[in-house]
Each structure stands twice: as structure tokens, then as C-alpha cells.
Design an enzyme around this catalytic site. Sequence first.
Site, PDB file in Angstrom:
ATOM      1  CG  PHE A  54     105.868  90.445  56.861  1.00  0.00           C
ATOM      2  CD1 PHE A  54     107.042  89.971  56.227  1.00  0.00           C
ATOM      3  CD2 PHE A  54     105.703  89.785  57.979  1.00  0.00           C
ATOM      4  CE1 PHE A  54     107.591  88.826  56.351  1.00  0.00           C
ATOM      5  CE2 PHE A  54     106.523  88.662  58.382  1.00  0.00           C
ATOM      6  CZ  PHE A  54     107.582  88.274  57.389  1.00  0.00           C
ATOM      7  CB  SER A  71     111.226  86.598  59.164  1.00  0.00           C
ATOM      8  OG  SER A  71     111.443  86.146  60.352  1.00  0.00           O
ATOM      9  CB  CYS A  95     105.927  85.522  59.856  1.00  0.00           C
ATOM     10  SG  CYS A  95     107.809  85.802  60.520  1.00  0.00           S
ATOM     11  CB  THR A 152     112.323  80.454  60.650  1.00  0.00           C
ATOM     12  OG1 THR A 152     111.943  81.544  61.687  1.00  0.00           O
ATOM     13  CG2 THR A 152     113.747  80.702  61.021  1.00  0.00           C
ATOM     14  CB  ALA A 168     105.132  75.001  64.143  1.00  0.00           C
ATOM     15  CG  HIS A 184     102.047  86.583  64.163  1.00  0.00           C
ATOM     16  ND1 HIS A 184     102.360  87.325  65.289  1.00  0.00           N
ATOM     17  CD2 HIS A 184     103.214  86.211  63.466  1.00  0.00           C
ATOM     18  CE1 HIS A 184     103.872  87.508  65.493  1.00  0.00           C
ATOM     19  NE2 HIS A 184     104.148  86.714  64.575  1.00  0.00           N
ATOM     20  CB  THR A 200      90.882  98.352  50.736  1.00  0.00           C
ATOM     21  OG1 THR A 200      92.290  99.208  50.840  1.00  0.00           O
ATOM     22  CG2 THR A 200      89.987  99.258  51.302  1.00  0.00           C
TER      23      THR A 200
END
Length: 232
Positions: free
Chosen positions: A2, A47, A54, A56, A70, A108, A154
Amino acid sequence: MFTGIVECMGRVIEFSQFDTTASGGNGTSLVISEAQSILDDCHLGDSIAINGTCLTVTEFTKDTFKVGLAPETLSRTNLGKLQPGDPVNLERALAAGHRFGGHFVQGHIDSTAEIIEITPENNSIWYKLRVDDAKLMPYIIPKGFIAVDGTSLTVCDVNDDERWFTIMMIAYTQTHVVMPTKKVGNQVNIEVDMLGKYVEKVTTSILCGESKSDGSGTSSYIEKIVKRVLDK
């Protein structure tokens, strides 16, 4: 992969801890609405990042989609605290050939951070955030990248000892992401710049060698060079 450029804000309409439907897989699931603008090219298995995570797609309609969560995702992110009606940041996976406007974001999540101060300045807003995992602080540097709830931002100031950093959000961004709906004490997802992790992995191996699970290890690259010089 991404970019941290949020495409739209969706809204939670369902959070199920035990979804027995075919698309739920007998686990935790999340259904997001108001996502029509990013679902025109959606396919099962695609995704989509929700607050930078991220996930599914297991089911979708014209303006809603479902994802599974999960246990690892629930333990590392703020998604388990979402309630119906909560807004969320949404971004599709990066498509080849498109302009790259943010930074490399994997989706992640490394950990969460707590908002400890919110300070307006003119039409911008300062946020100070305390990182839950102190081990992430080496990867957070002034003027470096960080993804906060999936938004590429930033870093401004950093205090390693007190585990906090600051970011400033301009007026345009405020109207396109969920951060302004947050309050002091709320948790946000953070993903540090993965390039820093790779640099550390390589340089540690060069300078210190590699450790193995049995307690043994290998000599560093520098040590091997010195040994070869001395042998000659």
C-alpha cells in the site's frame, strides 16, 4: 503493498466474534459499508487495508465488504475495539502503473500507540503519540515515514526515552481520514518504515554476525575480513 494514501472512509456495520457463515469461516469478521468507491474492481480474495491493516475480502456487495480477523491481527491492532458506526480508513492494494504518493506500507501493523496530546495550530493539528512497544522506537526518526491507522505521515519530533513521537496533520488530510475523530487516550495502529528494518537486518549481520536458535552464531562480515587480513 500500500502507499498510505487513504482512498475513502468507510463505516463499520457489523463486528462478529464468531461468524458461522461461509464467508466468516467460524472466526471473527468485520463488515464495512460506504465503500462503493473502492469496490468497482473488487474480487474475492483481494486485499484492502482497514486502518492500515491488510485484510482479505471474503464477501462484498455494491457498497459493503467483509473481512476475517485472525487472532494475530486482533492482538496487534485496534480493530478488535471497533463498534458499529465507527469510521475507518480504507485503501486498496497498490496497482501497477499508478502514481506512488505516500511511502512503502505493507499493511502489517507493528503495534498500537496511544494519543496523549492533541494541539491545534492555525488550521493544522499536532498529535503526540506514545508507542506501546518500545522496541519500535529505533525505526521512528524525525522527518521519517510512519503509517498511523494506514495514513502515511511525516514524523516531526521523537523522544526515545519516553516512547513518544509527534505528527502534524494539515487541513486537507483532516477531512479525508479518521484521525480527527479520535480523542486523547484512543489507540491507533502504527506501522514503522519497513526500509529501516531491512537496513538494520543487513547491518547487524555485517557488524555482529548472525545468531542461531541453539545459541551458536556466525562471525560478522567485518570479523571475517580482519581474519583474512591477519592470516595473510
